[in-house]
Design an enzyme around this catalytic site. Structure first.
Site, PDB file in Angstrom:
ATOM      1  N   HIS A  72      60.560  69.108  20.513  1.00  0.00           N
ATOM      2  CA  HIS A  72      61.970  69.492  20.653  1.00  0.00           C
ATOM      3  C   HIS A  72      62.536  69.885  19.301  1.00  0.00           C
ATOM      4  O   HIS A  72      62.576  69.075  18.379  1.00  0.00           O
ATOM      5  CB  HIS A  72      62.784  68.338  21.234  1.00  0.00           C
ATOM      6  CG  HIS A  72      62.599  68.164  22.708  1.00  0.00           C
ATOM      7  ND1 HIS A  72      63.454  67.444  23.500  1.00  0.00           N
ATOM      8  CD2 HIS A  72      61.642  68.648  23.537  1.00  0.00           C
ATOM      9  CE1 HIS A  72      63.039  67.489  24.751  1.00  0.00           C
ATOM     10  NE2 HIS A  72      61.939  68.211  24.803  1.00  0.00           N
ATOM     11  N   TYR A 201      73.124  63.884  24.572  1.00  0.00           N
ATOM     12  CA  TYR A 201      73.834  62.623  24.337  1.00  0.00           C
ATOM     13  C   TYR A 201      75.306  62.868  24.632  1.00  0.00           C
ATOM     14  O   TYR A 201      75.931  63.698  23.967  1.00  0.00           O
ATOM     15  CB  TYR A 201      73.713  62.187  22.875  1.00  0.00           C
ATOM     16  CG  TYR A 201      72.320  61.783  22.426  1.00  0.00           C
ATOM     17  CD1 TYR A 201      71.366  62.729  22.062  1.00  0.00           C
ATOM     18  CD2 TYR A 201      71.964  60.436  22.348  1.00  0.00           C
ATOM     19  CE1 TYR A 201      70.096  62.349  21.638  1.00  0.00           C
ATOM     20  CE2 TYR A 201      70.698  60.047  21.922  1.00  0.00           C
ATOM     21  CZ  TYR A 201      69.773  61.008  21.568  1.00  0.00           C
ATOM     22  OH  TYR A 201      68.529  60.628  21.155  1.00  0.00           O
ATOM     23  N   PRO A 293      69.251  51.536  20.668  1.00  0.00           N
ATOM     24  CA  PRO A 293      68.333  52.637  20.959  1.00  0.00           C
ATOM     25  C   PRO A 293      68.870  54.038  20.655  1.00  0.00           C
ATOM     26  O   PRO A 293      68.076  54.975  20.537  1.00  0.00           O
ATOM     27  CB  PRO A 293      68.046  52.486  22.455  1.00  0.00           C
ATOM     28  CG  PRO A 293      69.146  51.634  22.984  1.00  0.00           C
ATOM     29  CD  PRO A 293      69.595  50.759  21.867  1.00  0.00           C
ATOM     30  N   LYS A 297      65.140  55.225  17.103  1.00  0.00           N
ATOM     31  CA  LYS A 297      64.499  54.899  15.821  1.00  0.00           C
ATOM     32  C   LYS A 297      63.539  53.711  15.883  1.00  0.00           C
ATOM     33  O   LYS A 297      62.709  53.538  14.979  1.00  0.00           O
ATOM     34  CB  LYS A 297      65.578  54.594  14.768  1.00  0.00           C
ATOM     35  CG  LYS A 297      66.384  55.797  14.366  1.00  0.00           C
ATOM     36  CD  LYS A 297      65.546  56.770  13.560  1.00  0.00           C
ATOM     37  CE  LYS A 297      66.147  58.146  13.500  1.00  0.00           C
ATOM     38  NZ  LYS A 297      65.205  59.236  13.594  1.00  0.00           N
ATOM     39  N   TYR A 385      67.942  62.367  12.373  1.00  0.00           N
ATOM     40  CA  TYR A 385      67.373  62.336  13.725  1.00  0.00           C
ATOM     41  C   TYR A 385      65.883  62.661  13.705  1.00  0.00           C
ATOM     42  O   TYR A 385      65.081  61.981  14.350  1.00  0.00           O
ATOM     43  CB  TYR A 385      68.127  63.319  14.636  1.00  0.00           C
ATOM     44  CG  TYR A 385      67.795  63.114  16.097  1.00  0.00           C
ATOM     45  CD1 TYR A 385      68.557  62.259  16.890  1.00  0.00           C
ATOM     46  CD2 TYR A 385      66.703  63.753  16.679  1.00  0.00           C
ATOM     47  CE1 TYR A 385      68.245  62.048  18.223  1.00  0.00           C
ATOM     48  CE2 TYR A 385      66.380  63.545  18.008  1.00  0.00           C
ATOM     49  CZ  TYR A 385      67.152  62.703  18.779  1.00  0.00           C
ATOM     50  OH  TYR A 385      66.832  62.486  20.095  1.00  0.00           O
TER      51      TYR A 385
HETATM   52  P1  FAD Z   1      57.119  45.182  20.448  1.00  0.00           P
HETATM   53  O1  FAD Z   1      56.934  46.481  21.126  1.00  0.00           O
HETATM   54  O2  FAD Z   1      58.159  44.257  20.974  1.00  0.00           O
HETATM   55  O3  FAD Z   1      55.704  44.460  20.451  1.00  0.00           O
HETATM   56  C1  FAD Z   1      55.550  43.103  20.129  1.00  0.00           C
HETATM   57  C2  FAD Z   1      54.351  42.553  20.869  1.00  0.00           C
HETATM   58  O4  FAD Z   1      54.165  41.199  20.494  1.00  0.00           O
HETATM   59  C3  FAD Z   1      54.545  42.557  22.372  1.00  0.00           C
HETATM   60  O5  FAD Z   1      53.438  43.125  23.007  1.00  0.00           O
HETATM   61  C4  FAD Z   1      54.724  41.087  22.722  1.00  0.00           C
HETATM   62  O6  FAD Z   1      54.243  40.778  24.024  1.00  0.00           O
HETATM   63  C5  FAD Z   1      53.911  40.422  21.632  1.00  0.00           C
HETATM   64  N1  FAD Z   1      54.309  39.053  21.352  1.00  0.00           N
HETATM   65  C6  FAD Z   1      55.572  38.544  21.307  1.00  0.00           C
HETATM   66  N2  FAD Z   1      55.547  37.244  21.021  1.00  0.00           N
HETATM   67  C7  FAD Z   1      54.249  36.912  20.855  1.00  0.00           C
HETATM   68  C8  FAD Z   1      53.596  35.702  20.560  1.00  0.00           C
HETATM   69  N3  FAD Z   1      54.284  34.573  20.362  1.00  0.00           N
HETATM   70  N4  FAD Z   1      52.258  35.693  20.474  1.00  0.00           N
HETATM   71  C9  FAD Z   1      51.547  36.840  20.675  1.00  0.00           C
HETATM   72  N5  FAD Z   1      52.122  38.019  20.988  1.00  0.00           N
HETATM   73  C10 FAD Z   1      53.454  38.054  21.069  1.00  0.00           C
HETATM   74  N6  FAD Z   1      63.257  52.233  21.007  1.00  0.00           N
HETATM   75  C11 FAD Z   1      63.549  53.498  20.997  1.00  0.00           C
HETATM   76  O7  FAD Z   1      63.346  54.128  19.945  1.00  0.00           O
HETATM   77  N7  FAD Z   1      64.048  54.111  22.147  1.00  0.00           N
HETATM   78  C12 FAD Z   1      64.209  53.435  23.317  1.00  0.00           C
HETATM   79  O8  FAD Z   1      64.622  53.984  24.322  1.00  0.00           O
HETATM   80  C13 FAD Z   1      63.910  52.069  23.353  1.00  0.00           C
HETATM   81  N8  FAD Z   1      64.060  51.352  24.480  1.00  0.00           N
HETATM   82  C14 FAD Z   1      63.754  50.014  24.442  1.00  0.00           C
HETATM   83  C15 FAD Z   1      63.931  49.236  25.598  1.00  0.00           C
HETATM   84  C16 FAD Z   1      63.652  47.865  25.571  1.00  0.00           C
HETATM   85  C17 FAD Z   1      63.839  47.024  26.811  1.00  0.00           C
HETATM   86  C18 FAD Z   1      63.198  47.264  24.367  1.00  0.00           C
HETATM   87  C19 FAD Z   1      62.891  45.770  24.313  1.00  0.00           C
HETATM   88  C20 FAD Z   1      62.999  48.056  23.246  1.00  0.00           C
HETATM   89  C21 FAD Z   1      63.290  49.426  23.268  1.00  0.00           C
HETATM   90  N9  FAD Z   1      63.123  50.232  22.140  1.00  0.00           N
HETATM   91  C22 FAD Z   1      63.421  51.515  22.150  1.00  0.00           C
HETATM   92  C23 FAD Z   1      62.626  49.723  20.906  1.00  0.00           C
HETATM   93  C24 FAD Z   1      61.140  50.016  20.746  1.00  0.00           C
HETATM   94  O9  FAD Z   1      60.492  49.949  21.973  1.00  0.00           O
HETATM   95  C25 FAD Z   1      60.635  49.005  19.759  1.00  0.00           C
HETATM   96  O10 FAD Z   1      61.290  49.250  18.518  1.00  0.00           O
HETATM   97  C26 FAD Z   1      59.141  49.017  19.555  1.00  0.00           C
HETATM   98  O11 FAD Z   1      58.498  48.600  20.730  1.00  0.00           O
HETATM   99  C27 FAD Z   1      58.791  48.090  18.396  1.00  0.00           C
HETATM  100  O12 FAD Z   1      57.432  47.834  18.371  1.00  0.00           O
HETATM  101  P2  FAD Z   1      56.887  46.448  17.867  1.00  0.00           P
HETATM  102  O13 FAD Z   1      55.411  46.561  17.959  1.00  0.00           O
HETATM  103  O14 FAD Z   1      57.507  46.093  16.594  1.00  0.00           O
HETATM  104  O15 FAD Z   1      57.429  45.369  18.903  1.00  0.00           O
HETATM  105  C1  DHB Z   2      65.007  58.073  24.600  1.00  0.00           C
HETATM  106  C2  DHB Z   2      65.535  56.917  24.143  1.00  0.00           C
HETATM  107  C3  DHB Z   2      66.479  56.965  23.159  1.00  0.00           C
HETATM  108  O1  DHB Z   2      66.998  55.841  22.677  1.00  0.00           O
HETATM  109  C4  DHB Z   2      66.907  58.154  22.614  1.00  0.00           C
HETATM  110  O2  DHB Z   2      67.855  58.157  21.648  1.00  0.00           O
HETATM  111  C5  DHB Z   2      66.347  59.300  23.051  1.00  0.00           C
HETATM  112  C6  DHB Z   2      65.388  59.257  24.056  1.00  0.00           C
HETATM  113  C7  DHB Z   2      63.993  58.036  25.673  1.00  0.00           C
HETATM  114  O3  DHB Z   2      63.643  56.936  26.118  1.00  0.00           O
HETATM  115  O4  DHB Z   2      63.556  59.101  26.123  1.00  0.00           O
END
Ligand code: FAD
Ligand code: DHB
Length: 392
Positions: A72, A201, A293, A297, A385
């Site tokens: 995009h 948005y 979200p 980022k 962005y």
């Molecule tokens: P996580 O993806 O949370 O991974 C952490 C892992 O550690 C998980 O698999 C978990 O099961 C595991 N874990 C936790 N505790 C333990 C433990 N005690 N022992 C062993 N394993 C453990 N970001 C965006 O940019 N856009 C979005 O639309 C967006 N939507 C989101 C929606 C939701 C519901 C959530 C929760 C987050 C969203 N995010 C979004 C944020 C994005 O998904 C996260 O920033 C990203 O997943 C971060 O990755 P991470 O590996 O740091 O953490």
């Molecule tokens: C999506 C999520 C976001 O938070 C965003 O700013 C743009 C796209 C998505 O899940 O597609």
């Protein structure tokens, strides 16, 4: 068991780090409390910055995102139905983002880990961290009723916001900064074509709406909802009725409704933990920071952390250079705060806050008016962005 680096959590941060270290010939074991199906099926982020895609290429897992990801070169912001188109390519000399679901990133990482023999232990419960301030930290956990132990040189806490790792840093060694927003995001996935080829948005009197996608035939749409709303209160009809009002008349004629096959509500929060390192424990990704979200980022920030951490650990093992390890928290936080600022700013610009007064509303209107006319404001939006360059 023994590994040079023990990684807690097999989300994007944990698995990207595992691949980076494996490529640098540093041995790792990853512990994950959930099942593989759960980790790979979790619907979350959808927009990848260029540095994240470049990291996937560097790790040799970029083939599918290159084929299936949607590049995009712009996005649209809307205030009360009046769109502003922002052309990233023009504003940032060719910048772009790639729309590709986090669940697809996880599948690519998981499959490559199988092929490369990177050990990921799923369903590891009661993970505990020990002796983090010694030169030989260790991890314990249970798997299917049996206690297990891993000895290592370093531990990476990549276990997300609700993980255990951050809690091992003593209260007097860290500081936390937090803002909880008074609303959530209700998101759905539906197999209908997106209403616009790029993301939209929208700030509307009823609240925020975002039109995103996963493919040319799959829409990912979000609505700002009350923090205590439950998904059962939102039938598909109610969702689409509200979405078509908020997204604005420029996009309603191209909006296709259809049954959702995923529907969930996420709270919105800004959170930063300083420090990101304590002794031989490093935090990366959501374990150390959360962004709302808006602006997508979270996943990209997790990738940026592990690039810094992976390179620091590789330099330690391959050239006995400790400077990267010592500087990890400072370098990672430098970027974290900038992404926190942008996500907070965009959330404030695009959402209707329950306690907003007339002044707050006029500030949103003025900010949109400025963005509509000022190339400087547009460049600032676009460069944030598409993602600030690493190290800036
Ligand atoms: P996580 O993806 O949370 O991974 C952490 C892992 O550690 C998980 O698999 C978990 O099961 C595991 N874990 C936790 N505790 C333990 C433990 N005690 N022992 C062993 N394993 C453990 N970001 C965006 O940019 N856009 C979005 O639309 C967006 N939507 C989101 C929606 C939701 C519901 C959530 C929760 C987050 C969203 N995010 C979004 C944020 C994005 O998904 C996260 O920033 C990203 O997943 C971060 O990755 P991470 O590996 O740091 O953490
Ligand atoms: C999506 C999520 C976001 O938070 C965003 O700013 C743009 C796209 C998505 O899940 O597609």
């Amino acid at each position: 068991m023994r590994a040079q680096v023990g990684i807690v959590g097999a989300g994007p941060a944990g698995l990207l780090l595992a691949h980076l270290l494996h490529a640098a010939k540093v041995s790792v074991v990853v512990l994950e409390q959930r099942s593989r199906e759960y980790v790979e099926g979790r619907v979350r982020a959808g927009v990848l910055e260029r540095t994240t895609v470049e990291l996937m290429n560097r790790l040799g897992i970029g083939e599918r995102v290159a084929r299936e990801g949607l590049v995009h070169g712009g996005t649209t912001l809307c205030l009360d139905g009046e769109p502003i188109h922002l052309d990233f390519a023009d504003l940032t000399s060719g910048g772009a983002v790639t729309v590709y679901g986090q669940s697809e990133v996880m599948k690519d990482l998981g499959q490559a880990a199988d092929e490369r023999g990177i050990p990921i232990i799923y369903e590891a419960t009661d993970v505990a961290l020990h002796d983090l301030h010694s030169s030989r930290p260790w991890l314990t956990w249970w798997r299917h009723g049996t206690p297990q132990r891993l000895d290592c040189d370093f531990i990476a806490g990549c276990d997300g916001f609700h993980g255990v790792s951050r809690g091992y840093i003593p209260a007097d060694a860290l500081q936390t900064f937090e803002r909880v927003y008074p609303f959530g995001w209700l998101g759905i996935l539906a197999d209908v074509p997106p209403c616009n080829p790029e993301l939209v948005y929208a700030n509307h009197a009823h609240g925020f709406a975002l039109a995103s996608m996963r493919s040319p035939t799959r829409s990912r749409c979000y609505l700002q909802c009350a923090a205590d709303d439950r998904v059962e209160e939102w039938s598909d009809d109610r969702f689409w009725d509200e979405f078509s009002v908020r997204i604005g008349s420029s996009f309603t004629s191209t909006l296709t409704r259809g049954p959702s096959f995923e529907k969930s509500i996420a709270p919105l929060r800004s959170f930063v933990c300083t420090t990101m390192r304590w002794g031989r424990l490093f935090l990366a990704g959501d374990a150390a920071h959360i962004v709302p979200p808006t602006g997508a980022k979270g996943l990209n920030l997790a990738a940026a952390d592990v690039i810094v951490l992976g390179d620091a650990l590789a330099a330690f093992y391959n050239s006995n250079d400790t400077s990267g390890i010592e500087d990890y928290s400072r370098r990672a936080l430098d970027r974290v705060w900038k992404a926190e600022r942008f996500s907070w700013w965009l959330t404030n610009l695009t959402h209707r806050f329950p306690d907003m007064d007339g002044f707050d509303r006029q500030m949103q209107i003025a900010e949109f008016a400025y963005l509509r006319r000022s190339r400087a404001a547009q460049v600032s939006f676009a460069e944030n962005y598409v993602g600030l360059p690493l190290g800036s």
